[in-house]
Design an enzyme around this catalytic site. Sequence first.
Site, short mmCIF file in Angstrom:
data_model
loop_
_atom_site.label_atom_id
_atom_site.label_comp_id
_atom_site.label_asym_id
_atom_site.label_seq_id
_atom_site.Cartn_x
_atom_site.Cartn_y
_atom_site.Cartn_z
N ASP A 99 -5.69 0.87 7.22
CA ASP A 99 -4.48 -0.72 6.32
C ASP A 99 -5.86 -2.00 7.34
O ASP A 99 -5.08 -1.80 8.20
CB ASP A 99 -3.54 0.01 7.11
CG ASP A 99 -2.67 0.45 6.15
OD1 ASP A 99 -2.97 0.99 4.47
OD2 ASP A 99 -2.41 2.17 6.05
N ASP A 157 -9.72 2.49 11.15
CA ASP A 157 -8.47 1.91 10.98
C ASP A 157 -8.20 1.97 9.98
O ASP A 157 -9.52 1.89 9.16
CB ASP A 157 -8.41 0.87 11.89
CG ASP A 157 -6.73 0.76 11.19
OD1 ASP A 157 -5.76 1.36 11.06
OD2 ASP A 157 -6.90 -0.49 10.96
N HIS A 190 10.31 6.52 -0.20
CA HIS A 190 8.89 6.31 0.26
C HIS A 190 8.13 7.48 -0.14
O HIS A 190 6.80 6.78 -0.72
CB HIS A 190 9.03 6.83 2.05
CG HIS A 190 7.13 6.82 2.74
ND1 HIS A 190 7.06 7.58 2.69
CD2 HIS A 190 7.00 5.94 3.01
CE1 HIS A 190 6.07 8.03 3.68
NE2 HIS A 190 6.14 6.20 3.45
C1 XBP Z 1 -0.39 1.39 8.68
C2 XBP Z 1 0.86 1.89 9.01
C3 XBP Z 1 1.16 1.84 7.89
C4 XBP Z 1 1.27 1.69 6.24
C5 XBP Z 1 2.34 2.25 5.45
O1 XBP Z 1 -1.53 2.50 9.99
O2 XBP Z 1 1.55 0.67 9.89
O3 XBP Z 1 2.22 2.88 8.56
O4 XBP Z 1 2.13 0.72 6.67
O5 XBP Z 1 1.53 3.71 4.97
P1 XBP Z 1 -2.90 1.51 9.94
P2 XBP Z 1 2.78 5.04 5.36
O6 XBP Z 1 -3.26 0.08 10.23
O7 XBP Z 1 -3.22 2.36 11.25
O8 XBP Z 1 -4.55 2.08 9.14
O9 XBP Z 1 3.95 4.23 4.16
O10 XBP Z 1 2.02 6.09 4.87
O11 XBP Z 1 3.79 4.99 6.03
#
Ligand code: XBP
Length: 254
Positions: free
Chosen positions: A10, A8, A81
Amino acid sequence: MLKAILWDVDGTLAETERDGHLVAFNRAFEALALPWRWSQERYGELLAVAGGRERLLHDMQTQPQAPALPAERTALVERIHVLKNQLYAEIIAAGALPLRAGVSELFEDCAAAGVRMAIVTTTSEANVAALLAARLGPGWRSRFAAVLCAEQAPQKKPDPQVYLRALQALKLAPAEALAIEDAPAGVAAAQAAQVAVVVVRSYYFPSFAVPGVLAVGPSLGSTHGWRPPSVATPDGRIHLSQLTQWHQAAQRRS
Ligand code: XBP
């Protein structure tokens, strides 16, 4: 046998939500002269909604000054965004988002052992590229056997799509892979794809219940505080051999 680690992004590779996306969202609101900001606490609530666009749309339901017409809302979400992602890349370029402790060492362990790695995330490709190019250099992509982002798997976590597509890309059975996740939606997505999960706690997800995971701990940079316990290592971090051992123990139980 463990053949791949599915990462993963984030919260797991770096504290991108608190120190990256949230800051960038607020800067985008300001730059577009929008009259609202998100606190750290509010953003924690909003993380229940996967995806930046989806999060913005959800929040607009409670913003009295958001446009009333659905088409106008969608257009504004798109503008915010796009700008948020530019600002996010600038935050990374400024060096504000280091990889979490123990992550790059595990990358090295995998490379040395021939265990393949994949990125399995709900965030957009551009955000992943910005983070990993800055932290690993321009050749970052060659380190991963597959990179699956929102564009490749539009049904976002907790839907298992991104995990199922990663397994497909790697031509692996679920039992041959291990996911590293920090958030409930990610754990649910991996488990729904029958992939075993190691949970590393992050700022926004310090304590949710994790039934059925292989192991849970505070940081890959430390062998302390893990359930089940980790063996001590000379450099004090979690090694691939530990992940393999947890994985094998679970295979024996099943
Ligand atoms: C985390 C998310 C993402 C980010 C924002 O994803 O939920 O939406 O917060 O990214 P993961 P975007 O934990 O699966 O990595 O603005 O590009 O959607």
